[in-house]
Motif scaffolding. Sequence first.
Motif, PDB file in Angstrom:
ATOM      1  N   LYS A   1       1.458  -6.131  12.565  1.00 51.44           N
ATOM      2  CA  LYS A   1       0.603  -5.495  13.567  1.00 51.44           C
ATOM      3  C   LYS A   1       0.342  -4.039  13.187  1.00 51.44           C
ATOM      4  O   LYS A   1      -0.782  -3.541  13.313  1.00 51.44           O
ATOM      5  CB  LYS A   1       1.243  -5.577  14.949  1.00 51.44           C
TER       6      LYS A   1
ATOM      7  N   ASN B   1      -2.120  -3.911  10.372  1.00 48.15           N
ATOM      8  CA  ASN B   1      -3.469  -4.162  10.885  1.00 48.15           C
ATOM      9  C   ASN B   1      -4.040  -2.929  11.583  1.00 48.15           C
ATOM     10  O   ASN B   1      -5.229  -2.632  11.436  1.00 48.15           O
ATOM     11  CB  ASN B   1      -3.473  -5.352  11.844  1.00 48.15           C
ATOM     12  N   GLU B   2      -3.209  -2.226  12.326  1.00 45.71           N
ATOM     13  CA  GLU B   2      -3.663  -1.006  12.998  1.00 45.71           C
ATOM     14  C   GLU B   2      -4.027   0.077  11.981  1.00 45.71           C
ATOM     15  O   GLU B   2      -5.022   0.782  12.148  1.00 45.71           O
ATOM     16  CB  GLU B   2      -2.583  -0.499  13.952  1.00 45.71           C
TER      17      GLU B   2
ATOM     18  N   LYS C   1       1.991   5.836  12.280  1.00 42.43           N
ATOM     19  CA  LYS C   1       2.121   4.410  11.955  1.00 42.43           C
ATOM     20  C   LYS C   1       3.027   4.219  10.743  1.00 42.43           C
ATOM     21  O   LYS C   1       3.841   3.294  10.701  1.00 42.43           O
ATOM     22  CB  LYS C   1       0.752   3.783  11.682  1.00 42.43           C
TER      23      LYS C   1
ATOM     24  N   ASP D   1      -5.022  -0.455   8.868  1.00 34.96           N
ATOM     25  CA  ASP D   1      -6.258  -0.906   8.227  1.00 34.96           C
ATOM     26  C   ASP D   1      -7.470  -0.636   9.120  1.00 34.96           C
ATOM     27  O   ASP D   1      -8.511  -0.176   8.644  1.00 34.96           O
ATOM     28  CB  ASP D   1      -6.166  -2.398   7.901  1.00 34.96           C
ATOM     29  N   GLU D   2      -7.314  -0.874  10.404  1.00 35.67           N
ATOM     30  CA  GLU D   2      -8.407  -0.639  11.354  1.00 35.67           C
ATOM     31  C   GLU D   2      -8.763   0.845  11.432  1.00 35.67           C
ATOM     32  O   GLU D   2      -9.941   1.209  11.454  1.00 35.67           O
ATOM     33  CB  GLU D   2      -8.010  -1.152  12.739  1.00 35.67           C
ATOM     34  N   LEU D   3      -7.757   1.718  11.450  1.00 36.61           N
ATOM     35  CA  LEU D   3      -8.003   3.160  11.481  1.00 36.61           C
ATOM     36  C   LEU D   3      -8.755   3.616  10.231  1.00 36.61           C
ATOM     37  O   LEU D   3      -9.744   4.352  10.324  1.00 36.61           O
ATOM     38  CB  LEU D   3      -6.679   3.932  11.582  1.00 36.61           C
TER      39      LEU D   3
ATOM     40  N   THR E   1     -10.555   1.804   8.126  1.00 34.66           N
ATOM     41  CA  THR E   1     -11.886   1.209   8.072  1.00 34.66           C
ATOM     42  C   THR E   1     -12.834   1.884   9.059  1.00 34.66           C
ATOM     43  O   THR E   1     -13.985   2.166   8.730  1.00 34.66           O
ATOM     44  CB  THR E   1     -11.813  -0.297   8.390  1.00 34.66           C
ATOM     45  N   SER E   2     -12.347   2.180  10.244  1.00 35.94           N
ATOM     46  CA  SER E   2     -13.212   2.741  11.289  1.00 35.94           C
ATOM     47  C   SER E   2     -13.536   4.205  11.075  1.00 35.94           C
ATOM     48  O   SER E   2     -14.660   4.634  11.331  1.00 35.94           O
ATOM     49  CB  SER E   2     -12.545   2.591  12.659  1.00 35.94           C
ATOM     50  N   TYR E   3     -12.553   4.991  10.635  1.00 39.67           N
ATOM     51  CA  TYR E   3     -12.732   6.435  10.628  1.00 39.67           C
ATOM     52  C   TYR E   3     -12.744   7.078   9.245  1.00 39.67           C
ATOM     53  O   TYR E   3     -13.436   8.079   9.046  1.00 39.67           O
ATOM     54  CB  TYR E   3     -11.634   7.104  11.464  1.00 39.67           C
TER      55      TYR E   3
END
Length: 62
Positions: free
Chosen positions: A5, A8-9, A53, A11-13, A15-17
């Motif tokens: 988890k 994934n968080e 993280k 990776d999301e950060l 990718t998004s920012y």
Amino acid sequence: MKRSKVFNEIDELITSYCEGCFLHLHFKKEFSKTYAHKFCINQCTVGQKLQEKGNILFGNEK
């Protein structure tokens, strides 16, 4: 919190920012790659979230 988890968080950060970040590109062009990297680590709020993280992953939680 499960490691997958957290990954994934992270990776999301990123990718998004972080991908295509204007400030990183600007600092890299105007100053240096090292300067841009230090900015991301020390002053960027997303960089600080990534550090939090990472601390969770490596057991260095505060």
